[in-house]
Design a protein around this motif. Structure first.
Motif, PDB file in Angstrom:
ATOM      1  N   MET A   1      77.808  79.589  13.605  1.00 29.43           N
ATOM      2  CA  MET A   1      76.650  78.547  14.452  1.00 29.43           C
ATOM      3  C   MET A   1      77.167  77.225  14.941  1.00 29.43           C
ATOM      4  O   MET A   1      77.163  76.664  15.217  1.00 29.43           O
ATOM      5  CB  MET A   1      75.540  79.111  13.944  1.00 29.43           C
ATOM      6  N   ALA A   2      78.121  77.209  14.344  1.00 28.29           N
ATOM      7  CA  ALA A   2      79.138  76.190  14.836  1.00 28.29           C
ATOM      8  C   ALA A   2      79.255  76.079  15.804  1.00 28.29           C
ATOM      9  O   ALA A   2      79.574  77.452  17.168  1.00 28.29           O
ATOM     10  CB  ALA A   2      80.173  75.749  13.581  1.00 28.29           C
ATOM     11  N   GLU A   3      79.749  74.759  16.062  1.00 28.97           N
ATOM     12  CA  GLU A   3      80.195  74.628  17.536  1.00 28.97           C
ATOM     13  C   GLU A   3      81.557  73.840  18.174  1.00 28.97           C
ATOM     14  O   GLU A   3      81.143  72.534  16.678  1.00 28.97           O
ATOM     15  CB  GLU A   3      79.113  73.860  18.494  1.00 28.97           C
ATOM     16  N   VAL A   4      82.297  74.076  18.776  1.00 32.72           N
ATOM     17  CA  VAL A   4      82.802  73.506  19.282  1.00 32.72           C
ATOM     18  C   VAL A   4      83.225  73.093  20.298  1.00 32.72           C
ATOM     19  O   VAL A   4      83.169  73.974  21.915  1.00 32.72           O
ATOM     20  CB  VAL A   4      84.686  74.113  18.600  1.00 32.72           C
ATOM     21  N   HIS A   5      83.457  71.614  21.037  1.00 29.45           N
ATOM     22  CA  HIS A   5      83.713  71.061  22.205  1.00 29.45           C
ATOM     23  C   HIS A   5      84.746  70.201  22.875  1.00 29.45           C
ATOM     24  O   HIS A   5      85.269  69.755  22.111  1.00 29.45           O
ATOM     25  CB  HIS A   5      82.454  70.202  22.062  1.00 29.45           C
ATOM     26  N   VAL A   6      84.930  71.305  23.636  1.00 31.13           N
ATOM     27  CA  VAL A   6      86.729  70.625  24.170  1.00 31.13           C
ATOM     28  C   VAL A   6      86.593  70.006  25.386  1.00 31.13           C
ATOM     29  O   VAL A   6      86.082  70.809  25.965  1.00 31.13           O
ATOM     30  CB  VAL A   6      87.938  71.997  24.046  1.00 31.13           C
ATOM     31  N   ILE A   7      87.192  68.699  24.788  1.00 31.57           N
ATOM     32  CA  ILE A   7      87.111  68.196  26.475  1.00 31.57           C
ATOM     33  C   ILE A   7      88.236  67.343  26.474  1.00 31.57           C
ATOM     34  O   ILE A   7      88.915  66.640  25.664  1.00 31.57           O
ATOM     35  CB  ILE A   7      85.899  66.679  26.425  1.00 31.57           C
ATOM     36  N   GLY A   8      89.077  67.405  28.061  1.00 31.91           N
ATOM     37  CA  GLY A   8      90.251  67.066  27.501  1.00 31.91           C
ATOM     38  C   GLY A   8      90.689  67.435  29.475  1.00 31.91           C
ATOM     39  O   GLY A   8      89.936  66.777  29.844  1.00 31.91           O
ATOM     40  N   GLN A   9      91.779  66.625  28.843  1.00 31.57           N
ATOM     41  CA  GLN A   9      92.904  66.960  30.428  1.00 31.57           C
ATOM     42  C   GLN A   9      94.001  67.493  30.679  1.00 31.57           C
ATOM     43  O   GLN A   9      94.662  67.262  29.003  1.00 31.57           O
ATOM     44  CB  GLN A   9      92.297  65.963  31.528  1.00 31.57           C
ATOM     45  N   ILE A  10      94.253  68.235  31.943  1.00 34.70           N
ATOM     46  CA  ILE A  10      95.619  68.603  31.876  1.00 34.70           C
ATOM     47  C   ILE A  10      96.188  67.756  32.211  1.00 34.70           C
ATOM     48  O   ILE A  10      96.283  67.113  33.449  1.00 34.70           O
ATOM     49  CB  ILE A  10      95.808  70.001  32.612  1.00 34.70           C
ATOM     50  N   HIS A  59      93.408  67.181  35.458  1.00 34.15           N
ATOM     51  CA  HIS A  59      92.861  68.520  35.174  1.00 34.15           C
ATOM     52  C   HIS A  59      91.661  68.109  34.115  1.00 34.15           C
ATOM     53  O   HIS A  59      92.290  68.406  33.345  1.00 34.15           O
ATOM     54  CB  HIS A  59      93.605  69.366  35.146  1.00 34.15           C
ATOM     55  N   PRO A  60      90.562  68.260  34.917  1.00 26.87           N
ATOM     56  CA  PRO A  60      89.746  68.280  33.284  1.00 26.87           C
ATOM     57  C   PRO A  60      89.715  69.793  33.094  1.00 26.87           C
ATOM     58  O   PRO A  60      89.250  70.709  33.718  1.00 26.87           O
ATOM     59  CB  PRO A  60      87.770  67.463  34.599  1.00 26.87           C
ATOM     60  N   ILE A  61      89.367  69.248  31.213  1.00 28.92           N
ATOM     61  CA  ILE A  61      89.173  70.919  30.804  1.00 28.92           C
ATOM     62  C   ILE A  61      87.416  70.150  29.632  1.00 28.92           C
ATOM     63  O   ILE A  61      87.531  69.052  29.550  1.00 28.92           O
ATOM     64  CB  ILE A  61      89.919  71.038  29.669  1.00 28.92           C
ATOM     65  N   ASP A  62      87.105  70.953  30.356  1.00 32.54           N
ATOM     66  CA  ASP A  62      85.518  70.700  29.598  1.00 32.54           C
ATOM     67  C   ASP A  62      84.561  72.371  29.969  1.00 32.54           C
ATOM     68  O   ASP A  62      83.977  73.156  30.310  1.00 32.54           O
ATOM     69  CB  ASP A  62      84.763  70.378  30.497  1.00 32.54           C
ATOM     70  N   LEU A  63      84.705  72.802  27.530  1.00 31.23           N
ATOM     71  CA  LEU A  63      84.634  73.761  27.050  1.00 31.23           C
ATOM     72  C   LEU A  63      83.696  73.576  25.715  1.00 31.23           C
ATOM     73  O   LEU A  63      84.343  73.182  24.841  1.00 31.23           O
ATOM     74  CB  LEU A  63      85.365  74.601  26.718  1.00 31.23           C
ATOM     75  N   HIS A  64      82.805  74.802  25.565  1.00 31.77           N
ATOM     76  CA  HIS A  64      81.764  74.563  24.441  1.00 31.77           C
ATOM     77  C   HIS A  64      81.529  75.903  24.467  1.00 31.77           C
ATOM     78  O   HIS A  64      81.334  76.489  24.463  1.00 31.77           O
ATOM     79  CB  HIS A  64      80.414  74.048  25.428  1.00 31.77           C
ATOM     80  N   PHE A  65      81.969  75.746  23.614  1.00 34.96           N
ATOM     81  CA  PHE A  65      82.025  76.946  22.453  1.00 34.96           C
ATOM     82  C   PHE A  65      81.067  77.190  21.368  1.00 34.96           C
ATOM     83  O   PHE A  65      80.907  76.510  20.322  1.00 34.96           O
ATOM     84  CB  PHE A  65      83.575  76.955  22.051  1.00 34.96           C
ATOM     85  N   ALA A  66      80.490  78.469  20.875  1.00 34.88           N
ATOM     86  CA  ALA A  66      80.099  78.516  19.334  1.00 34.88           C
ATOM     87  C   ALA A  66      80.688  79.577  18.816  1.00 34.88           C
ATOM     88  O   ALA A  66      81.506  80.635  19.598  1.00 34.88           O
ATOM     89  CB  ALA A  66      78.040  78.873  19.631  1.00 34.88           C
ATOM     90  N   THR A  67      80.573  79.504  17.839  1.00 32.99           N
ATOM     91  CA  THR A  67      81.316  80.680  17.066  1.00 32.99           C
ATOM     92  C   THR A  67      80.651  81.026  15.494  1.00 32.99           C
ATOM     93  O   THR A  67      79.972  79.828  15.121  1.00 32.99           O
ATOM     94  CB  THR A  67      82.992  79.881  16.348  1.00 32.99           C
ATOM     95  N   LYS A  68      81.327  82.319  15.876  1.00 34.83           N
ATOM     96  CA  LYS A  68      80.252  82.503  13.984  1.00 34.83           C
ATOM     97  C   LYS A  68      81.622  82.794  12.940  1.00 34.83           C
ATOM     98  O   LYS A  68      81.838  83.355  11.687  1.00 34.83           O
ATOM     99  CB  LYS A  68      79.842  83.546  13.909  1.00 34.83           C
TER     100      LYS A  68
END
Lengths: 175, 1615
Positions: A1-10, A59-68
């Motif tokens: 249920m944890a979440e990881v939000h990756v925001i950044g850029q190349i 280049h923008p990277i914007d990902l939102h993950f949920a993980t178990k």
């Protein structure tokens, strides 16, 4: 249920022999990870630096993950390509790095490599372009005994990733 | 020692094991040191635990083994003999054995130590016997020195014995007390081996001992050794004593020579050695054992497999190993229980699984290479098109089908002469005969019959007494049944044979007579009947025997039957008799005992029914039977003695040459020669190649002999051959299509058999020569009777197979690209490839089949199949071909999957990311699950659930609801299909580039400086377009510029005014407005000029926002005002796709502003004006938003939609120039408004998909269309040119296929049977009543789909094209010349109209409104004409102008119209996609009435809703009047009823002021109706005493097309 939000850029790339560069990127995760929003892969524009060595993509990277689970922490794999004067594209390097696991902003440098190929192929590469490419793209991030693969070093890709972690403490992961 | 101590020892032992080897030397020294200290070995347990003290006794025996053997007694050892501790796995066997020995020694030593303790405490044994060299050797060899080593040591010892002994004894004397006699010291024991006995026996014994130790184990050794050794010890003792004595006597000076005896090294010859070994050991031979040895005496080996039994595969064993095993078994266990019947060792089937359960470990070098393989790729340019090609999943797909077309034979052809027909028939019959002959079923059956009879014979003979009688009886019965069956079959076969032969002969005779009759021969066919003589007598005998046999069988059958019947009869008879007797008895009883109670009688009543006397069956008569049999035989069998006839068909005959034939025949032959045939090969309905064109031979055979190699990408769906025939130089005609089966995956080139496929054509051909034609009746008889109709038919011989690649791999595409995984998994199970079936898709079915067909599971042939089935059914087909990386995933998961999926937040995030409509525009999502309401998902889930449930709530009418659902589904599927294509951007989509100013632009801008600031005639300039993404609510505005209007209806003086002069007061406006609107000069005199006839203003409503202009005056007002309306996109989504699907309309309503004086009191008139403004709706213009969006601006003059009846208003008749085609009727009825509408800022309209579609059209045609379009676009880029369109399934279709005469509903044609013009109008009206639904709305931004007319009528929705196509088809069927006009019109933009040619002029029809215009009508909305489309051609407008006013519609002029099909590309006769005819169902009147009521109710409710603050009263009386009036309007189509209606209304509603009007619409949904009523603003009246009337009428047309009339009115009671 944890979440990881990756925001950044190349940010860009340095140290490549060619000048017009673009980058294909993708993010690979384990089975426990679920992408909530964002796109897993992409491709930057072709940047031709006018001043200096560095090709900037931003280049923008914007990902939102949920993980178990922690296994299969996201990893970024990159392919840097160059475009020549005829508009043809050829591979300049493969790169791979893990997404950092601590929250905050991270400056990453991802060195790249490319397969060397036989001398004939090297010769062909010099004169007519193109070059050997991996048949199986997942070799970039999966561990096979790669000692058979002869590679040449490419340049470095610069990334800037910010991480937001959520609820990891709930499952006893300190961060 | 107590048990505890023992335990400790064990521990210690375990502990030291490892160290033993390494530390041997060290330990030994230590040990000896300790020994020297004479430490008693029996220490307390606490000492024992520690290592060092314990090592002593442990190690000691290592040196003193022999001694221990001597000393230890079994009794003493008993309690201490520890069981061997199970060795840990890490120790090998060698180590184990070593330890074993160690342990033994240990025990021995312990016992010895103990005994020493007991007996020898005062004199512990000194332990310095050995020389250092010996010690060394010992350490070298470890604690287990070999016997050989020992011997050498012994030798050494013996050599320097004396010295040692001497020293030793010396020391003994010095330091230690003497060993008591009778107790040998270890040295003595040791020396015992080295001295004074001949080594041979000892050696032998020790060897035995060793062997024994090895084989039997320690116990034996211990048990066997002592006795023997005790003796030797005794000898030794004596010896020793003697020596010692000697030593002492002789003193120390003795030289070594005296003590040393030199002996040769002992040697045992190898031969000897081997000899001994041979005695000892048994080495089984490696040679193969002869089979007879393995089997019992006189038994032949049996091979079960040869007998057809399934024995599984034997496990693989090397042959020599097997041989050794067999030899051993033969010697050791000669009972032979080990061998099976086949002389081999019994073995279970190989237990190895058919496939590995572990991923295969590939050879190392290969695997890594494969994984890390690189491929040199050329530098590539990205080609976008190929990226999006549908279905090109696998680039490596290089598959090949080989189609071998060897030839073609016509079995009938129009050019067949009568003789040919017969010849074909004969050939066919002969083929049949040959086939039958080859099979020779009759013979087979006869043989079978014989066999069965024999079997019965033998069965009847009681030769086999062991079989029980019952079974014999049973089998015989079965046999007999079979005989009967076989006989019947045989008879039938024989009869068939005979009739076939007869027919052949008959046909041949006919042919002969025909040849004679026509005096020439056409075919080389010749039939020869060969008679085969038979031995008459034998034949007759055989025949007779056969008959007799048959008769006897029949007799027997009959007898059996008879007996059975007899049996039945007897039983029945018995019963009958019994019944009879009972009857009689009862009767008697009745007579005798009448006093019996009556109830008994009733009891007996039931059996009283008379069963009837059974009739005995007739026995069969032999004679009759024989008669029957003989008759049958005569019929079906060759008579005895009759020669057998063997027909032989040959081509030996000669054909009459041309010059001897009559003219018609020559003509025929010439015709045949002119014809040629070729085949087209179609793969997946696409022509891929064709054969060469071959001339038709005189025998109607064509040989092609061509092989086509098709390289394919996709899985083949169909393979078709089209047979084309060309006559002379004319175009080819399609004779027939032959569908070839797609080959099985096992059929590869070289293995495919040549097959013949029959085809036939349904074409009708009549020829003017001898050829009989096709599909035409002809006859062989002179009188024309007995007619025959033959169709062209024939056979194509071909073979289709998969090609084989270079390395022998068949080039077969995988069954389906999707389930590759499954297939590859299956491939691994070997069974499948061995069966080679391609239809393995359903294993369950296969298993079912296997169980049903009772496959023999033991049959070796079925073994792989059974295995496969077992794999499939047990669900084991899942072969793990992966290595699980995340093995411990489960254990380390934070949460379970379910919990993860349950999270509402995650779900919401995902749905938003997937752009699910309901969630697409969620801006913020709560951070915590608890903040998300459960009901958020309700709508979405409901939608998912209801996807297939038809909701009638919104639609009222079920059919339309179904259609709406269907449309929704089509839309979804289409959208999904083009999703990829939609993500395909061009540079211009992403980058907005300002053009770099060049000289001309600069020049222009310079000019601009000089131009006027406010020009007198301003022109509109283009504006910058804005991409839609960056917009938000309120940014976009709709600008509506209302310029002027023409011909607005003007108020008419109400007749009531004149009829009812008694009205108390006339309102202010009425006075002014009372002027009659007729403005013919004659009337104008009555009304003063300059009087206000009408005060119109315009109200624009869009998305419920309303703006209106100021009020102008007069019927031709000019406003010139700009209205600004905000635009709000649905859900605030300004993406292109969303904007395209906006369905809102812009309503432009024209109202008349009427002022009423409401001043009640005349006295106040002087002081104030008290008026009420009322507005009367005059008409409206409705423009869909999508049109504005796509056109980006709308500029022009539009016809105002004015209700057919507008009470109180009439048209001003002005001087009109005659515009229309029809001079009788004035077309000036319309009112017009000039508008300009645009968006601010200008939005970029979505572009349609740049994509090619699949097509079933001929490739050539498609190329031609592309060329044509390119040429047209080059000349006139702005004119619409359409040659291909996309049908509803997404395929490209040539446009003319849509046009075909189609019947309009019968109902419409009968209305005006004599007036074609009226009929045409009615038809147009019907078409216009079908609701309009733009494709751009339903298939947002994707493409324009054309549905066929039947689809259109079923869907009841479509846009201009569908309407136009349907109308055009109707006109074609009405016999008009009609074309589809593709052009642009206002306000629709690019659209389709219909053009018809009336007697002397052209008419342009608007299919969506049903209106028509003359060619020179200036108000015709069609503004430009791009191309005309007829049923067989397309013409592009290449005239200078494109306005219909200025062009010539004569398509025959090639200078004005460029036609698609021309001489260079003739029209190939394309079949239509439209149905043959349309079928209309009458609409249910009752349903329409019901709908009518419901709509009325809904509208009334709505009006009340719109007036929340006022009371809404309904005038029932008025409503009913209106309701009666509406059907009238429908009948007259809203014309010429106004005056009557007005009069009637006035009569009935005398004292009401009435304002209202009927609205007419096509019915699609309720919502547009509501919108329309709303837009009229009737409800806006807020006069307190207002009443309303509303009536709805629905007129049903066929096919559920409904015409809806709504009459809405407001009434104000005037006192």
């Amino acid at each position: 249920m944890a979440e990881v939000h990756v925001i950044g850029q190349i940010m860009g790339a340095t140290g490549f022999s060619e000048s017009s560069l673009f980058c294909k990127w993708g993010i690979h995760t384990g089975a426990a990870w679920k992408l909530l929003s964002g796109v897993r892969e992409g491709q930057t524009q072709v940047d031709t630096p006018q001043v200096g060595d560095m090709a900037y993509w931003s280049h923008p990277i914007d990902l939102h993950f949920a993980t178990k689970g922690l296994q299969g922490w996201p990893r970024l794999h990159l392919q840097v390509w160059s475009q020549d004067g005829f508009g043809r594209c050829q591979l300049e390097g493969y790169g791979f790095c893990h997404v950092p696991s601590s929250p905050g902003t991270h400056q990453l440098q991802c060195p790249t490599w490319r397969p060397l190929g036989s001398w004939r192929e090297q010769l062909a590469r010099v004169f007519v372009g193109g070059g050997p490419q991996l048949l199986h793209g997942d070799t970039i991030y999966s561990g096979a005994d790669r000692y058979r693969l002869h590679t040449a070093a490419g340049g470095t890709v610069h990334l800037e990733l910010g991480l937001l972690l959520r609820h990891f403490d709930r499952y006893g992961v300190e961060c | 020692m107590n048990p505890k101590e023992e335990k400790v020892k064990i521990i210690a032992e375990e502990f030291t094991e490892n160290e033993e080897d390494a530390a041997v030397g060290r330990r030994k020294k230590k040990v000896q040191r300790q020994q020297r200290k004479k430490q008693p070995p029996t220490a307390g347990p606490e000492e024992m635990v520690s290592e060092t003290p314990h090592l002593g006794p442990q190690q000691e025996p290592g040196q003193e083994e022999p001694k221990t053997h001597l000393l230890s007694t079994t009794a003493r050892r008993g309690p201490r003999s520890l069981p061997p501790i199970p060795s840990a796995s890490r120790t090998g066997f060698a180590e184990f054995s070593m330890r074993e020995r160690m342990r033994e020694k240990l025990q021995a030593a312990r016992s010895k130590a103990e005994s020493a303790l007991l007996q020898e405490i005062p004199t512990p044994r000194p332990r310095r016997l050995r020389s250092p060299s010996e010690r060394e050797s010992e350490t070298e060899f470890g604690t287990e020195p070999g016997k050989e080593v020992r011997r050498t040591q012994q030798d050494d010892d013996s050599q320097n014995y004396s010295k040692v002994k001497f020293r030793d004894s010396g020391r003994k004397i010095k330091s230690k007390p003497q060993v008591p006699p009778g107790f040998p010291s270890p040295e003595e024991a040791y020396n015992f081996f080295t001295f004074n006995f001949d080594p041979e026996p000892e050696e032998e014994r020790s060897e035995e001992e060793k062997a024994g130790a090895k084989t039997r184990g320690g116990a034996d050794q211990e048990a066997g050794a002592p006795g023997q050794q005790v003796n030797t010890t005794a000898d030794e003792e004596e010896l020793l004593d003697g020596r010692e004595a000697e030593d002492l006597l002789l003193g120390l000076e003795h030289m070594a020579d005296d003590f040393v005896a030199i002996r040769p090294a002992e040697y045992e010859s190898v031969h000897h050695w081997l000899q001994k070994e041979k005695e000892m050991l048994f080495v089984p031979s490696r040679l193969t054992v002869p089979t007879y040895k393995k089997l019992p005496e006189n038994v032949q080996p049996r091979f079960l497999e040869d007998e057809g039994l399934y024995i599984g595969a034997r496990p693989e064993v090397a042959r020599t190993t097997g041989n050794i095993m067999e030899n051993r078994l033969l010697v050791q266990e000669p009972e032979r229980g080990w061998f099976g019947d086949d002389g081999r060792i019994l073995a279970l089937p190989s237990p190895i699984k058919p496939f590995p359960s572990r991923p295969p470990v590939l050879p190392r070098g290969q695997s890594t290479a494969a994984e890390l393989e690189t491929l040199y790729k050329k530098a590539v340019k990205y080609v976008h098109r190929s990226q999006h090609m549908i279905g090109s999943g696998d680039p490596s797909g290089n598959f090949q089908v080989d189609i071998d077309i060897s030839g073609l034979i016509f079995t009938h052809h129009p050019c067949f002469s009568r003789e040919h027909v017969l010849a074909a028939k004969l050939a066919q019959l002969y083929d049949q005969y040959l086939a039958r002959h080859q099979r020779n079923k009759a013979k087979f059956l006869t043989d079978k019959l014989h066999a069965l009879r024999n079997a019965v014979q033998t069965g009847l003979n009681p030769e086999k007494p062991q079989q029980s009688l019952e079974t014999t009886q049973k089998t015989i019965k079965e046999y007999k049944a079979e005989i009967w069956q076989t006989r019947r079959l045989r008879d039938a076969e024989q009869e068939k044979d005979r009739t076939l032969l007869k027919t052949i002969i008959k046909v041949w005779k006919e042919m002969k007579s025909l040849r004679e009759f026509q005096r020439f021969t056409n075919t080389p066919l010749k039939l020869v009947l060969r008679k085969e003589k038979v031995d008459q007598k034998a034949d007759e005998e055989a025949f007779e025997a056969e008959i007799q046999a048959e008769i006897s069988e029949l007799l027997e059958e009959h007898r059996e039957e008879y007996e059975q019947k007899m049996e039945e009869y007897r039983a029945a008879h018995q019963q009958w008799k019994a019944w009879k007797r009972a009857q009689r008895a009862r009767k008697k009883k009745k007579k005798h005992a009448t006093e019996e109670p009556p109830d008994e009688e009733t009891e007996e009543a039931p059996p009283e029914e008379d069963p009837g006397k059974p009739v005995p069956p007739e026995p069969t008569d032999r004679a009759v039977l024989e008669q029957q049999v003989r008759e049958r035989a005569a019929q079906s069998r060759r008579r005895p003695g009759e020669p057998t006839l063997v027909p032989e068909l040959s081509l030996a005959g000669s054909v009459t040459p041309n010059d001897q034939c009559p003219r018609v025949e020559v003509l025929r032959r010439e015709d045949v020669r002119r014809r040629s045939v070729y085949l087209k090969v179609l793969f997946n309905n696409k022509e891929v190649s064709r054969t060469v064109s071959r001339q038709l031979g005189a025998d109607f055979r064509v040989h092609f002999g061509q092989i086509f190699n098709l390289q394919i990408f996709n899985w083949p769906e169909s393979l078709t051959l089209q047979v084309y025939e060309t006559v002379g130089h004319s175009s080819a005609t399609l004779l027939a299509e032959v569908f070839l089966p797609i080959p099985e995956t096992t059929v590869v080139t070289g293995r495919a058999p040549i097959e013949e496929v029959e085809f036939s054509s349904n074409q009708h051909v009549t020829l003017d020569h001898e050829g009989v034609g096709s599909g035409v009746p002809f006859s062989f008889e002179a009188d024309g009777s007995n007619q025959l109709i033959l169709m062209t038919s024939g056979k194509v011989s071909h073979s289709v197979a998969w090609a084989i690649g270079e390395n022998g791999i068949p080039l077969i595409p995988p069954l389906s690209q999707q389930n590759i995984g499954f297939r590859s998994a299956l491939k691994r199970a070997d069974a499948i490839s061995s069966i080679g079936t391609s239809g393995l898709a359903d294993m369950k079915k296969l298993a079912k089949w296997a169980t049903e067909s009772k496959l023999d599971p033991n049959d070796p042939n079925n073994a792989p199949l059974m295995q496969l089935i077992s794999v499939a059914t047990s669900g084991e087909s899942y072969v793990p071909d992966f290595f699980r990386l995340e093995q411990l995933q489960q254990e380390f998961n934070f949460v379970s999957d379910e919990e993860l999926n349950r999270s509402k937040r995650f779900r919401l995030l995902q749905l938003r990311n997937q752009e699910v409509p309901e969630f697409r525009n969620y801006k913020q999502i709560p951070v915590y699950d608890r903040e998300i309401m459960e009901k958020v998902f309700q709508d979405y889930e409901k939608r998912l659930r209801d996807r297939n449930v038809i909701e009638t709530k919104d639609h009222i009418d079920t059919h339309r609801a179904t259609v709406a659902k269907y449309l929704q589904q089509v839309r979804e599927s289409v959208i999904n299909r083009f999703l990829i294509a939609k993500h395909h951007f061009l540079l211009t989509d992403l980058v907005v580039e300002e053009e770099v100013p060049n000289i001309s632009i600069l020049g222009l801008s310079l000019f601009k400086l000089a131009e006027q600031k406010r020009p007198l005639r301003p022109r509109r300039k283009g504006r910058k377009k804005v991409t839609a993404q960056s917009l938000s609510d309120g940014d976009v505005k709709l600008l509506v510029n209302i310029i002027r209007a023409y011909d607005i209806p003007v108020r008419t003086p109400t007749p009531s005014k004149f009829q009812q002069p008694s009205r108390s007061s006339r309102t202010f406006v009425e006075k002014h407005a009372a002027s009659p609107s007729t403005h013919s000069p004659t009337h104008s005199a009555d009304y003063p000029l300059g009087q206000v006839l009408v005060r119109p203003f315009v109200e624009v409503s869009f998305q419920r926002t309303i703006c209106h202009t100021t009020t102008a005056e007069g019927p031709n007002p000019s406003w010139n005002e700009e209205l600004e309306l905000p635009f709000r996109a649905p859900n605030g989504d300004y993406s292109t796709a969303s904007l395209q699907s906006v369905k809102d309309d812009v309503f432009i309503n024209i109202f008349d502003e009427v002022l009423y004086d409401v001043l009640e009191d005349d006295r106040e008139r002087g002081r104030g004006i008290h008026t009420r403004i009322e507005r009367h709706w005059l008409g409206c213009v409705k423009i869909p938003f999508s049109t504005i969006y796509f056109q980006s601006r709308i500029d022009g003059t539009f016809k105002i939609d004015i209700p057919p009846v507008l009470l109180g208003y009439s048209k001003e008749r002005s001087m009109m120039i005659e515009r229309g085609f029809d001079s009788v009727r004035s077309l000036s009825e319309g009112s017009y408004i000039t508008l300009f509408i645009t968006m601010e800022p200008q939005l970029v309209p979505g572009e349609s998909v740049r994509e090619k579609f699949d097509s079933q059209e001929d490739e050539k045609l498609l190329q031609a269309t592309e060329k044509f379009q390119a040429e047209c676009a080059l000349k006139f880029p702005n004119r619409q040119c359409l040659t291909t369109v996309i049908d509803i399934s997404g395929k490209t279709v040539f446009i003319t296929r849509y046009l075909r005469p189609l019947n309009p509903p019968e109902e419409l044609l009968t209305v005006y049977p004599s007036n074609p013009q009226a009929t045409a109008e009615l038809v147009a009206r019907y078409v216009s009543l079908i609701p309009f639904l733009p494709d751009t709305v339903s298939f947002a931004g994707i493409c324009d789909l054309w549905s066929t007319s039947d689809q259109f009528l079923d869907l009841l929705a479509g846009d201009e094209e569908e309407h136009a196509v349907l109308l055009c088809n109707y006109f074609l069927s009405l016999g008009k010349k009609a074309w589809l006009v593709m052009g642009s019109a206002i306000p629709e933009g690019p659209t389709a109209y219909v053009l018809t040619w009336e007697q002397n002029h052209y008419l342009i029809w608007n299919p969506c409104s049903g209106h028509f215009y003359g060619q020179f009508d200036t108000f015709c909305p069609l503004k430009s004409v791009g191309c005309l489309i007829g049923p067989d051609n397309v013409w592009f407008n290449i005239q200078q102008y494109d306005s219909p006013l200025r062009i010539n519609f004569d398509v025959t002029k090639p200078k004005l119209w460029k036609s698609f099909f021309s001489r260079s590309l003739p029209y190939p006769g394309l079949s239509s996609v439209q149905p043959e005819e349309l079928i209309y169902q009458c609409t249910d009147k009752a349903a329409a009435a019901e709908l009518q009521d419901r709509i009325e109710k809904i509208l009334k409710e709505k009006i009340m809703d719109w007036r929340p603050r006022h009371l809404t009263r309904w005038n029932r009386y008025c409503t009913s009047t209106l309701r009666h009036f509406l059907p009238l309007l429908e009948r007259s189509q809203g014309e010429d009823v106004e005056d009557d209606h007005r009069a009637e209304l006035l009569k009935q509603l005398g004292d009401y002021r009435f304002s209202g009007f009927p609205l007419h619409m096509a019915y699609s949904e309720v919502k547009p109706l509501i919108e329309a009523v709303y837009s009229t603003g009737v409800h806006n009246i807020d006069v307190p005493n207002v009443e309303f009337a509303l009536a709805v009428y629905i007129h049903p047309y066929p096919k559920n097309v409904l015409s809806v009339w709504i009459y809405v009115a407001s009434l104000i009671r005037s006192r």
